[in-house]
Design a protein around this motif. Structure first.
Motif, short mmCIF file in Angstrom:
data_model
loop_
_atom_site.label_atom_id
_atom_site.label_comp_id
_atom_site.label_asym_id
_atom_site.label_seq_id
_atom_site.Cartn_x
_atom_site.Cartn_y
_atom_site.Cartn_z
N MET A 1 0.84 -1.20 0.00
CA MET A 1 0.00 0.00 0.00
C MET A 1 0.87 1.25 0.00
N LYS A 2 0.56 2.16 -0.88
CA LYS A 2 1.35 3.39 -1.02
C LYS A 2 0.54 4.59 -0.53
N PHE A 3 1.20 5.41 0.29
CA PHE A 3 0.60 6.63 0.82
C PHE A 3 1.47 7.81 0.42
N VAL A 4 0.85 8.93 0.03
CA VAL A 4 1.58 10.15 -0.33
C VAL A 4 1.11 11.29 0.56
N GLY A 5 2.04 11.97 1.20
CA GLY A 5 1.74 13.17 1.99
C GLY A 5 2.48 14.36 1.44
N PHE A 6 1.81 15.49 1.30
CA PHE A 6 2.40 16.69 0.70
C PHE A 6 2.27 17.88 1.64
N ASP A 117 7.22 22.01 -10.09
CA ASP A 117 8.09 21.26 -9.17
C ASP A 117 7.65 19.81 -8.98
N TYR A 118 6.39 19.50 -9.31
CA TYR A 118 5.85 18.19 -8.95
C TYR A 118 5.15 17.54 -10.15
N ASN A 119 5.62 16.36 -10.51
CA ASN A 119 4.98 15.56 -11.56
C ASN A 119 3.94 14.67 -10.87
N TRP A 120 2.74 15.20 -10.71
CA TRP A 120 1.77 14.53 -9.87
C TRP A 120 1.32 13.17 -10.40
N ASP A 121 1.22 13.01 -11.70
CA ASP A 121 0.82 11.70 -12.22
C ASP A 121 1.87 10.65 -11.89
N GLU A 122 3.13 11.02 -11.99
CA GLU A 122 4.20 10.09 -11.63
C GLU A 122 4.19 9.81 -10.12
N ILE A 123 4.02 10.85 -9.33
CA ILE A 123 4.03 10.71 -7.87
C ILE A 123 2.88 9.82 -7.40
N MET A 124 1.72 9.96 -8.00
CA MET A 124 0.53 9.24 -7.53
C MET A 124 0.40 7.83 -8.08
N ALA A 125 1.26 7.44 -8.99
CA ALA A 125 1.16 6.10 -9.57
C ALA A 125 1.20 5.03 -8.48
N GLY A 126 0.15 4.23 -8.41
CA GLY A 126 0.09 3.15 -7.43
C GLY A 126 -0.35 3.56 -6.04
N ALA A 127 -0.64 4.85 -5.84
CA ALA A 127 -1.01 5.33 -4.51
C ALA A 127 -2.43 4.90 -4.14
N LYS A 128 -2.64 4.66 -2.86
CA LYS A 128 -3.97 4.34 -2.35
C LYS A 128 -4.58 5.52 -1.60
N PHE A 129 -3.72 6.41 -1.05
CA PHE A 129 -4.20 7.58 -0.32
C PHE A 129 -3.25 8.75 -0.56
N LEU A 147 -2.39 22.05 -4.97
CA LEU A 147 -3.16 21.02 -4.27
C LEU A 147 -4.29 20.47 -5.13
N GLN A 148 -4.95 21.34 -5.88
CA GLN A 148 -6.02 20.85 -6.75
C GLN A 148 -5.46 19.91 -7.81
N ALA A 149 -4.29 20.26 -8.36
CA ALA A 149 -3.65 19.38 -9.35
C ALA A 149 -3.29 18.04 -8.73
N ALA A 150 -2.82 18.07 -7.47
CA ALA A 150 -2.47 16.83 -6.79
C ALA A 150 -3.71 15.97 -6.55
N CYS A 151 -4.79 16.59 -6.10
CA CYS A 151 -6.03 15.84 -5.86
C CYS A 151 -6.56 15.22 -7.15
N ASP A 152 -6.52 15.98 -8.22
CA ASP A 152 -7.00 15.48 -9.52
C ASP A 152 -6.16 14.28 -9.97
N ALA A 153 -4.84 14.38 -9.80
CA ALA A 153 -3.95 13.27 -10.19
C ALA A 153 -4.18 12.05 -9.30
N HIS A 155 -7.00 11.14 -7.89
CA HIS A 155 -8.23 10.48 -8.32
C HIS A 155 -8.05 9.76 -9.65
N ARG A 156 -7.23 10.34 -10.56
CA ARG A 156 -6.95 9.65 -11.83
C ARG A 156 -6.25 8.32 -11.56
N ALA A 157 -5.42 8.30 -10.51
CA ALA A 157 -4.66 7.09 -10.18
C ALA A 157 -5.48 6.10 -9.35
N GLY A 158 -6.72 6.47 -9.00
CA GLY A 158 -7.56 5.60 -8.20
C GLY A 158 -7.33 5.73 -6.71
#
Length: 339
Positions: A1-6, A117-129, A147-153, A155-158
């Motif tokens: 399980m992968k978690f991302v905190g920003f 500064d942040y490639n959100w699609d790459e960062i969120m790949a495989g994330a659960k939260f 933050l909105q870009a991060a949230c959108d990414a 949700h795209r990653a599931g």
């Protein structure tokens, strides 16, 4: 399980013991930050935690990242730049003297963050939260868009998105907090708050509660959670409930809202070693429980037991094991020596 905190990373200075700042000739050094705390807390429970933020390219920035790595938190997506790490000074309270926190974080490296500064699609790949707080949203004019870009990414990653409202009056006004956070709230699956955040940030207040007097209404907070769910579509709502007897002694409990029902934990009478990070440990417990599919009652019981234990630990990280949380959750709060 992968978690991302920003969020922002801070260097923390604290007088030894219960000394006041004016007394202190030496300080204890620590590294902290709301989202960083959650990353460490979850890593202690076996979650693959990724801390994302921005630190300066100097020894202090490198020390901050090394501290994350010490607790098995991944820092591969941290941006480097800016001039300084933010600073926090904490004076620990006791009895009727409250704790005091002083921030020196203006123009920190993190506040210079940009979308690039942040490639959100790459960062969120495989994330659960994915987790952020209202503190982060307050730190720059560009941060809400990041933050909105991060949230959108996410949700795209599931992935699911959690947010701790964490209103801080020294960072922004109630009006600005409401303007920003009410827009972001519609992207949140798990909304987290304490006794007053929903009032200050979302303009939703609990009836028959007086925080200063330590009076909390369970029915009032169940109504708050239902209002948050109805207005913003949040799937879950978690609210920590602190009844302050003094700086040294509190009653601690929590509520978890799921599918139209509010579930309440038992109440712990706690004698405080250090309360800073208590809310972050409650958030961590709820996130861990949701990641693992706990039923609603077990979810709030787990989160409150975990955060109860945090109050017994110096500094900001909740350095407890799954076994210790489970033991307390199942009723063993004796504190007897484990041999």
């Amino acid at each position: 399980m992968k978690f991302v905190g920003f969020g922002d990373m801070l260097i923390s200075f604290e007088p030894v013991g219960y000394q006041r700042l004016i007394q202190a000739n030496t300080m204890q050094v620590n590294y902290t930050g709301a989202e960083a705390n959650v990353c460490v807390n979850l890593a202690q429970l076996g979650v693959k935690s990724y801390y994302v933020g921005k630190v300066p390219d100097n020894d202090i920035g490198r020390c901050a990242l090394a501290n994350m790595c010490k607790y098995r938190v991944n820092v591969d997506h941290v941006a480097v730049g800016g001039d300084r790490l933010g600073v926090i000074y904490t004076e620990k309270g006791a009895a009727q003297r409250p704790s005091k926190v002083i921030y020196d974080r203006k123009n920190s490296a993190f506040t210079t963050s940009t979308l690039a500064d942040y490639n959100w699609d790459e960062i969120m790949a495989g994330a659960k939260f994915f987790h952020f707080t209202g503190i982060t949203a307050a730190l720059s004019d560009e941060m809400p868009a990041i933050l909105q870009a991060a949230c959108d990414a996410a949700h795209r990653a599931g992935a699911l998105v959690s947010c701790d409202l964490n209103y801080r009056k020294n960072l922004w006004s109630v009006e600005k907090a409401r303007q920003v956070m009410q827009k972001l709230a519609s992207s949140v699956d798990l909304m987290l708050a304490n006794e007053e955040d929903a009032d200050k940030v979302l303009d939703i207040r609990a009836a028959d509660s007086d925080i200063t007097a330590g009076k909390l209404s369970r029915e009032g907070y169940a109504h708050v959670a239902e209002e948050i769910h109805q207005k913003y579509g949040c799937r879950w709502v978690g609210i920590s409930l602190r009844e302050s007897i003094s700086a040294s002694d509190n009653r601690w409990s929590g509520m978890f809202y799921d599918n139209g029902t509010a579930y309440f934990s038992r109440t712990y009478d706690i004698h405080i070693v250090n309360r800073v990070g208590g809310g972050d440990s409650f958030s961590s417990g709820l996130i861990y429980a949701c990641m693992n599919g706990f039923d609603p009652q077990k979810t709030v019981d787990f989160a409150v037991a975990a955060s109860c234990l945090k109050h017994s630990i110096e500094q900001d990280f909740n350095l407890v094991t799954l076994e210790e949380i489970t033991r307390l959750m199942e009723g063993d709060g004796s504190g007897r020596v484990q041999r």
